[in-house]
Design a protein around this motif. Structure first.
Motif, PDB file in Angstrom:
ATOM      1  N   LEU A  13      33.065  23.919  34.708  1.00 52.85           N
ATOM      2  CA  LEU A  13      34.389  23.747  34.119  1.00 52.85           C
ATOM      3  C   LEU A  13      35.071  22.555  34.774  1.00 52.85           C
ATOM      4  CD1 LEU A  13      36.740  24.654  32.307  1.00 52.85           C
ATOM      5  CD2 LEU A  13      37.531  26.080  34.212  1.00 52.85           C
ATOM      6  N   ILE A  14      35.373  21.541  33.986  1.00 57.52           N
ATOM      7  CA  ILE A  14      36.110  20.369  34.449  1.00 57.52           C
ATOM      8  C   ILE A  14      37.577  20.562  34.059  1.00 57.52           C
ATOM      9  CG2 ILE A  14      36.415  17.873  34.193  1.00 57.52           C
ATOM     10  CD1 ILE A  14      33.404  17.715  33.534  1.00 57.52           C
ATOM     11  N   ALA A  15      38.452  20.582  35.053  1.00 56.97           N
ATOM     12  CA  ALA A  15      39.888  20.777  34.815  1.00 56.97           C
ATOM     13  C   ALA A  15      40.592  19.442  34.948  1.00 56.97           C
ATOM     14  CB  ALA A  15      40.451  21.788  35.810  1.00 56.97           C
ATOM     15  N   ALA A  16      41.193  18.982  33.856  1.00 60.86           N
ATOM     16  CA  ALA A  16      41.754  17.628  33.839  1.00 60.86           C
ATOM     17  C   ALA A  16      43.107  17.609  33.142  1.00 60.86           C
ATOM     18  CB  ALA A  16      40.788  16.682  33.122  1.00 60.86           C
ATOM     19  N   ASP A  17      44.085  16.997  33.773  1.00 59.09           N
ATOM     20  CA  ASP A  17      45.375  16.831  33.102  1.00 59.09           C
ATOM     21  C   ASP A  17      45.316  15.754  32.026  1.00 59.09           C
ATOM     22  OD1 ASP A  17      47.074  18.772  34.118  1.00 59.09           O
ATOM     23  OD2 ASP A  17      47.537  17.630  35.919  1.00 59.09           O
ATOM     24  N   THR A  18      44.282  14.900  32.055  1.00 62.15           N
ATOM     25  CA  THR A  18      44.156  13.846  31.056  1.00 62.15           C
ATOM     26  C   THR A  18      42.703  13.730  30.620  1.00 62.15           C
ATOM     27  OG1 THR A  18      44.577  11.488  30.615  1.00 62.15           O
ATOM     28  CG2 THR A  18      43.944  12.075  32.870  1.00 62.15           C
ATOM     29  N   TYR A  19      42.496  13.655  29.305  1.00 59.74           N
ATOM     30  CA  TYR A  19      41.153  13.618  28.733  1.00 59.74           C
ATOM     31  C   TYR A  19      41.270  12.931  27.382  1.00 59.74           C
ATOM     32  CZ  TYR A  19      36.376  15.267  27.824  1.00 59.74           C
ATOM     33  OH  TYR A  19      35.026  15.327  27.577  1.00 59.74           O
ATOM     34  N   PRO A  20      40.207  12.214  26.921  1.00 56.68           N
ATOM     35  CA  PRO A  20      40.300  11.556  25.616  1.00 56.68           C
ATOM     36  C   PRO A  20      40.813  12.515  24.535  1.00 56.68           C
ATOM     37  CG  PRO A  20      38.263  10.938  26.709  1.00 56.68           C
ATOM     38  CD  PRO A  20      38.911  12.011  27.566  1.00 56.68           C
ATOM     39  N   PRO A  21      41.719  12.037  23.653  1.00 49.88           N
ATOM     40  CA  PRO A  21      41.962  10.633  23.332  1.00 49.88           C
ATOM     41  C   PRO A  21      42.855   9.864  24.291  1.00 49.88           C
ATOM     42  CG  PRO A  21      43.359  12.021  21.984  1.00 49.88           C
ATOM     43  CD  PRO A  21      42.463  12.945  22.744  1.00 49.88           C
ATOM     44  N   ASP A  22      43.320  10.449  25.397  1.00 47.34           N
ATOM     45  CA  ASP A  22      44.039   9.655  26.399  1.00 47.34           C
ATOM     46  C   ASP A  22      43.156   8.495  26.844  1.00 47.34           C
ATOM     47  OD1 ASP A  22      45.966  11.582  26.193  1.00 47.34           O
ATOM     48  OD2 ASP A  22      45.544  12.516  28.132  1.00 47.34           O
ATOM     49  N   ILE A 112      47.330  21.541  35.480  1.00 47.12           N
ATOM     50  CA  ILE A 112      46.040  22.120  35.130  1.00 47.12           C
ATOM     51  C   ILE A 112      45.131  22.202  36.346  1.00 47.12           C
ATOM     52  CG2 ILE A 112      43.902  21.628  33.847  1.00 47.12           C
ATOM     53  CD1 ILE A 112      45.651  20.811  31.488  1.00 47.12           C
ATOM     54  N   GLY A 113      45.107  21.164  37.153  1.00 52.97           N
ATOM     55  CA  GLY A 113      44.272  21.185  38.348  1.00 52.97           C
ATOM     56  C   GLY A 113      44.678  22.285  39.300  1.00 52.97           C
TER      57      GLY A 113
END
Length: 403
Positions: A13-22, A112-113
């Motif tokens: 599980l990758i927890a990211a506050d920013t992810y594409p389309p960002d 989120i992190g």
């Protein structure tokens, strides 16, 4: 605990506050990591904010199952969206109960992190944290006096240490960033693991011909944000137009962001509309072409933890002129693959650009070759090998031996 054998697929599980389309370095890294892990047979999940209004949803993307959480627009930023801490905590705890990951890889210490690290701690799931962010990056979006921003920054550093320190390992892209985390967040033993780059993607193919304009091109790629200091680069090009008209330098700007209107005004004020092309967001193919036709790549930003775009340009054998700030100096061997300049000094930046463009063609090609060789030290395959080893239980000493 890691289950089954060394060869068994993992649930990550990758927890990211920013992810594409960002569009930013952290989002790009997370997408590339998810893609590489999926290609190795792992079951990859990403939890990130929705990029538009709406309830929680699940996207089944080629690289991962992406769990999008209900989010709210940050009123000081045109596209960044926030997930409330209480919603992130509930949603991520339920997600861990559902997918039962072998490892949680947090990419931040904010909403989120933080929720992912706390949920993983409660459920005794192996946790790794990677920091891509400097608290100072928040400054342009905090409508407060500087003394208040300084307090926010100190608290953010403190929270980084408290939250990321809960995991088995903390990483960041460069040794300079690790040093800053030690000094400000009290995180000692942070491992510098490059974001990695697939250099071959940006290399000139055998027999390929680059369509070059009839004038030198300086290239910038990135978000048009305050800390990127693109205005300094525009003023440098304007300065060269005045003092070295023989060079006929032009600037291409790839990317978009909240500073676009201000940069357009500066371009007009400096009278270099005919020398500056702002291309906005472009496709991967167009970006590769921009790197290959550029004579110099410039990154004037002062809050770079690594700068993937600089590595991409270097992979395309492009000389670089980078600000002497944060982690950028580790990408420059002065007089070998490019030059550094004092941050914010457009006259010095103009002089460094001229140094590169004044080189005979063979020497400029040697700069480009040195850039490519330096980029090759940041293998994407090795980066994924290292993280996979960490997921499976490698110790810090074992990881250092891989770096």
């Amino acid at each position: 605990m890691i289950r089954d054998t060394h060869e068994s697929p993992l649930t990550v599980l990758i927890a990211a506050d920013t992810y594409p389309p960002d569009v930013n370095g952290a989002a790009v890294f997370c997408h590339r990591l998810a893609t590489a892990l999926h290609e190795r047979g792992h079951d990859v999940h990403v939890v990130a904010a929705r990029s538009e209004a709406g309830e929680d949803m699940v996207e089944h993307r080629p690289e991962a199952t992406v769990h999008r959480l209900r989010s709210h627009r940050a009123f000081t930023h045109e596209y960044y969206r926030l997930v409330t801490p209480w919603h992130a905590a509930r949603a991520i705890d339920a997600l861990l109960a559902e997918i039962r990951p072998d490892v949680v890889h947090a990419q931040c210490h904010y909403m989120i992190g933080q929720a992912a690290v706390n949920a993983a701690e409660r459920r005794r799931v192996r946790t790794v944290s990677t920091n891509h962010f400097m608290p100072e990056n928040l400054d342009p979006f905090l409508p407060f006096p500087q003394w208040v921003r300084d307090i926010v920054s100190r608290n953010s550093w403190r929270d980084m240490g408290r939250i990321m320190g809960k995991g088995v390992m903390v990483t960041t892209p460069t040794a300079l960033a690790a040093k800053a985390m030690s000094e400000h967040a009290g995180l000692h033993g942070v491992l510098p693991i490059s974001n990695g780059i697939d250099a071959a993607k940006y290399e000139l193919a055998p027999g390929e011909v680059v369509d070059r304009p009839g004038h030198p091109v300086v290239l910038f790629v990135g978000r048009l944000a305050v800390e990127k200091n693109v205005d300094v680069l525009i003023r440098a090009v304007a300065h060269l137009a005045r003092v070295r008209p023989d060079l006929d330098v032009h600037l291409e700007i790839v990317g978009d962001g909240e500073q676009r209107d201000r940069l357009d005004r500066i371009t007009e004020e400096e009278g270099v509309q005919g020398r500056v092309r702002r291309l906005g967001h472009v496709s991967e193919e167009e970006l590769r072409a921009a790197y290959l036709r550029a004579d110099v790549f410039c990154q004037p930003g002062t809050a770079e933890l690594q700068s993937l775009v600089s590595l991409e340009a270097m992979s395309a054998s492009t000389p670089v002129v980078l600000a002497d700030a944060m982690a950028l100096p580790h990408l420059v061997d002065e007089g070998v693959n490019g030059w550094m300049f004092p941050p914010g000094d457009h006259v010095a930046l103009a002089e460094r650009i001229a140094r590169v463009l004044d080189l005979p063609e063979a020497e400029r090609a040697a700069y480009g070759a040195a850039s490519h060789a330096k980029a090759m030290q940041h293998s994407a395959r090795r980066t994924v090998d290292v993280f996979e080893a960490i997921y499976r239980g490698a110790t810090p000493a074992e990881v250092r031996a891989m770096l």
